[in-house]
Motif scaffolding. Structure first.
Motif, mmCIF file in Angstrom:
data_model
loop_
_atom_site.group_PDB
_atom_site.id
_atom_site.type_symbol
_atom_site.label_atom_id
_atom_site.label_comp_id
_atom_site.label_asym_id
_atom_site.label_seq_id
_atom_site.Cartn_x
_atom_site.Cartn_y
_atom_site.Cartn_z
ATOM 1 N N PHE A 16 0.953 -1.004 -0.158
ATOM 2 C CA PHE A 16 -0.156 -0.074 0.097
ATOM 3 C C PHE A 16 0.865 1.296 -0.046
ATOM 4 C CE2 PHE A 16 -2.153 3.385 2.594
ATOM 5 C CZ PHE A 16 -3.321 3.690 1.680
ATOM 6 N N TRP A 17 1.947 1.317 0.792
ATOM 7 C CA TRP A 17 2.940 2.184 0.674
ATOM 8 C C TRP A 17 3.480 2.870 -0.533
ATOM 9 C CZ3 TRP A 17 8.530 2.083 1.512
ATOM 10 C CH2 TRP A 17 9.094 3.413 1.559
ATOM 11 N N MET A 37 -10.607 4.548 -0.244
ATOM 12 C CA MET A 37 -10.045 4.699 1.201
ATOM 13 C C MET A 37 -10.641 4.000 2.196
ATOM 14 S SD MET A 37 -7.584 5.622 2.938
ATOM 15 C CE MET A 37 -6.483 6.355 1.398
ATOM 16 N N SER A 38 -12.103 3.999 2.056
ATOM 17 C CA SER A 38 -12.970 2.803 2.875
ATOM 18 C C SER A 38 -12.649 1.467 2.679
ATOM 19 C CB SER A 38 -14.143 3.425 2.789
ATOM 20 O OG SER A 38 -14.323 4.901 3.050
ATOM 21 N N ALA A 39 -12.420 1.092 1.487
ATOM 22 C CA ALA A 39 -11.948 -0.149 1.202
ATOM 23 C C ALA A 39 -10.617 -0.436 1.917
ATOM 24 C CB ALA A 39 -11.913 -0.576 -0.097
ATOM 25 N N TRP A 40 -9.643 0.279 1.763
ATOM 26 C CA TRP A 40 -8.549 -0.187 2.351
ATOM 27 C C TRP A 40 -8.574 -0.194 3.877
ATOM 28 C CZ3 TRP A 40 -3.929 -1.911 0.504
ATOM 29 C CH2 TRP A 40 -3.773 -1.819 -0.854
ATOM 30 N N VAL A 41 -9.349 0.830 4.532
ATOM 31 C CA VAL A 41 -9.382 0.839 5.952
ATOM 32 C C VAL A 41 -10.182 -0.467 6.305
ATOM 33 C CG1 VAL A 41 -10.373 1.966 7.671
ATOM 34 C CG2 VAL A 41 -9.115 3.219 6.002
ATOM 35 N N PRO A 87 -7.217 -7.126 10.776
ATOM 36 C CA PRO A 87 -6.179 -7.807 11.070
ATOM 37 C C PRO A 87 -4.956 -7.068 11.832
ATOM 38 C CG PRO A 87 -6.229 -7.484 8.702
ATOM 39 C CD PRO A 87 -7.563 -7.229 9.340
ATOM 40 N N ILE A 88 -4.897 -5.748 11.412
ATOM 41 C CA ILE A 88 -3.854 -4.911 11.985
ATOM 42 C C ILE A 88 -4.166 -4.699 13.561
ATOM 43 C CG2 ILE A 88 -2.922 -2.402 12.287
ATOM 44 C CD1 ILE A 88 -3.031 -2.445 9.042
ATOM 45 N N SER A 89 -5.607 -4.422 13.764
ATOM 46 C CA SER A 89 -6.105 -4.214 14.996
ATOM 47 C C SER A 89 -5.881 -5.514 16.047
ATOM 48 C CB SER A 89 -7.551 -3.864 15.069
ATOM 49 O OG SER A 89 -7.856 -2.687 14.555
ATOM 50 N N ALA A 90 -6.168 -6.783 15.484
ATOM 51 C CA ALA A 90 -5.746 -7.933 16.154
ATOM 52 C C ALA A 90 -4.278 -8.240 16.427
ATOM 53 C CB ALA A 90 -6.501 -9.250 15.081
ATOM 54 N N VAL A 91 -3.361 -7.720 15.459
ATOM 55 C CA VAL A 91 -2.027 -7.985 15.981
ATOM 56 C C VAL A 91 -1.618 -7.178 16.948
ATOM 57 C CG1 VAL A 91 0.300 -7.855 14.812
ATOM 58 C CG2 VAL A 91 -1.600 -8.937 13.515
ATOM 59 N N LEU A 140 -13.857 -6.224 -1.486
ATOM 60 C CA LEU A 140 -13.318 -4.855 -1.310
ATOM 61 C C LEU A 140 -12.202 -4.506 -2.475
ATOM 62 C CD1 LEU A 140 -12.951 -4.441 2.438
ATOM 63 C CD2 LEU A 140 -14.860 -3.358 1.019
ATOM 64 N N TYR A 141 -11.545 -5.442 -2.619
ATOM 65 C CA TYR A 141 -10.572 -5.182 -3.877
ATOM 66 C C TYR A 141 -11.433 -4.978 -5.230
ATOM 67 C CZ TYR A 141 -6.815 -6.027 -7.166
ATOM 68 O OH TYR A 141 -6.129 -5.937 -8.620
ATOM 69 N N ARG A 142 -12.159 -5.859 -5.477
ATOM 70 C CA ARG A 142 -13.027 -5.721 -6.701
ATOM 71 C C ARG A 142 -13.780 -4.460 -6.570
ATOM 72 N NH1 ARG A 142 -12.148 -8.087 -11.038
ATOM 73 N NH2 ARG A 142 -14.453 -8.245 -11.230
ATOM 74 N N LEU A 143 -14.280 -4.144 -5.525
ATOM 75 C CA LEU A 143 -15.234 -2.711 -5.456
ATOM 76 C C LEU A 143 -14.193 -1.700 -5.714
ATOM 77 C CD1 LEU A 143 -17.743 -1.116 -4.631
ATOM 78 C CD2 LEU A 143 -17.063 -1.344 -2.258
ATOM 79 N N ALA A 144 -13.032 -1.652 -5.246
ATOM 80 C CA ALA A 144 -12.259 -0.520 -5.491
ATOM 81 C C ALA A 144 -11.713 -0.554 -6.892
ATOM 82 C CB ALA A 144 -11.186 -0.613 -4.333
#
Length: 313
Positions: A126-127, A255-259, A265-269, A306-310
């Protein structure tokens, strides 16, 4: 159970790689077809009036596909305006490995390592993609002004090569670096269109490919290249304005799709690192194993949707 989790993590990595390869392959094929179509139209437009009086005109020579030697990811690093070589990949790998080791040590299990590595790869992708998008936008915004200077100098009687060299000296970065690379290739013996195509190859911009085709047809066949370049500059300005309006309209959705895709998973980690006791039942209890497998499956399905939507916007 740990083996099942490792297999699920490996499947997640393979799915992410397959989606990336599929999207990049389709984009490359579309750019190739667009460039080929533009080259055929320009060749017919210039060669038809000249065949009556000058006989067979020489066809444009194919652009060399050779790239400078280096690491396999050097083109990606140049496209993202990052230093080439091993430094950036090693820093990314070291950071991901350190984060995976901390997570595994805090949770007391090795199954967290592949999940953290996958999340680190997605965050790094993403970066890098954001840096690539910003660099491409800067290049596309600078190209019309460069083409205006090129047309003005060519209309004053300068040759196309001399006008290109003079205009390149007046362009700021990052387009200046690409044009300087093009001029260095011309000094080594390449034609102007081939040098531009080779210098622009890492950036994968269709506008640069079309510009190299126009320059090649103008140098080898002749014609009023200044008119085509002026139309290209006007079209690129209109296209950039339309793209900015489209980006402003759809930025919230993308941006909503990325978030939404990366937040769970980031919150879980992060929660697993800060409070490992909270995740102990999920790791050691059979019901926790089932919940974790369901979470991984739903995350994969949701991320793909979400990837297909974006991408559809």
């Amino acid at each position: 159970m740990v083996t099942v989790l490792l297999l699920c993590s490996a499947a997640l990595v393979l799915v992410a790689l397959a989606v990336g390869l599929w999207s990049s392959a389709s984009a490359r094929e579309q750019r190739r077809l667009s460039t080929q179509h533009a080259e055929q139209r320009l060749t017919r437009a210039y060669s038809a009036p000249r065949l009556a009086g000058l006989g067979d005109a020489p066809a444009p020579m194919p652009v060399s596909s050779a790239v400078p030697a280096g690491a396999p990811w050097d083109a990606l690093m140049r496209r993202a305006a990052l230093p080439t070589g091993w430094r950036v990949p090693l820093l990314i790998l070291a950071g991901a490995a350190l984060l995976a080791w901390i997570t595994a040590a805090r949770l007391g299990t090795a199954w967290a390592v592949p999940i953290v590595l996958v999340l680190s790869a997605l965050a790094s992708g993403f970066w890098i993609s954001r840096r690539i998008s910003r660099l491409q936008s800067k290049l596309l915004r600078q190209l019309p002004d460069f083409l205006d200077n090129l047309v003005r100098l060519a209309a004053l009687g300068n040759s196309l090569q001399m006008a290109f060299q003079t205009s390149a000296a007046q362009v700021p970065m990052p387009l200046r670096g690409l044009l300087d690379t093009t001029l260095s290739y011309t000094r080594s013996g390449l034609d102007l269109d081939r040098a531009l195509a080779q210098a622009a190859q890492p950036y994968r911009l269709e506008a640069l490919n079309v510009l190299s085709v126009v320059l090649g047809v103008s140098v080898r066949i002749g014609g009023r290249a200044d008119q085509i370049l002026q139309r290209m500059a006007d079209f690129m300005r209109d296209l950039d304005q339309a793209q900015q309006e489209l980006m402003a309209t759809t930025s919230e959705t993308r941006m909503s799709a990325w978030v939404l895709g990366l937040l769970p998973p980031i919150s879980a980690v992060l929660m697993a690192i800060t409070s490992p006791d909270f995740f102990q039942p999920i790791i050691h209890e059979p019901l926790g194993h089932k919940l974790l497998l369901w979470a991984l499956g739903l995350e994969m399905i949701g991320g793909f949707l979400l990837y297909r939507l974006a991408k559809s916007i």
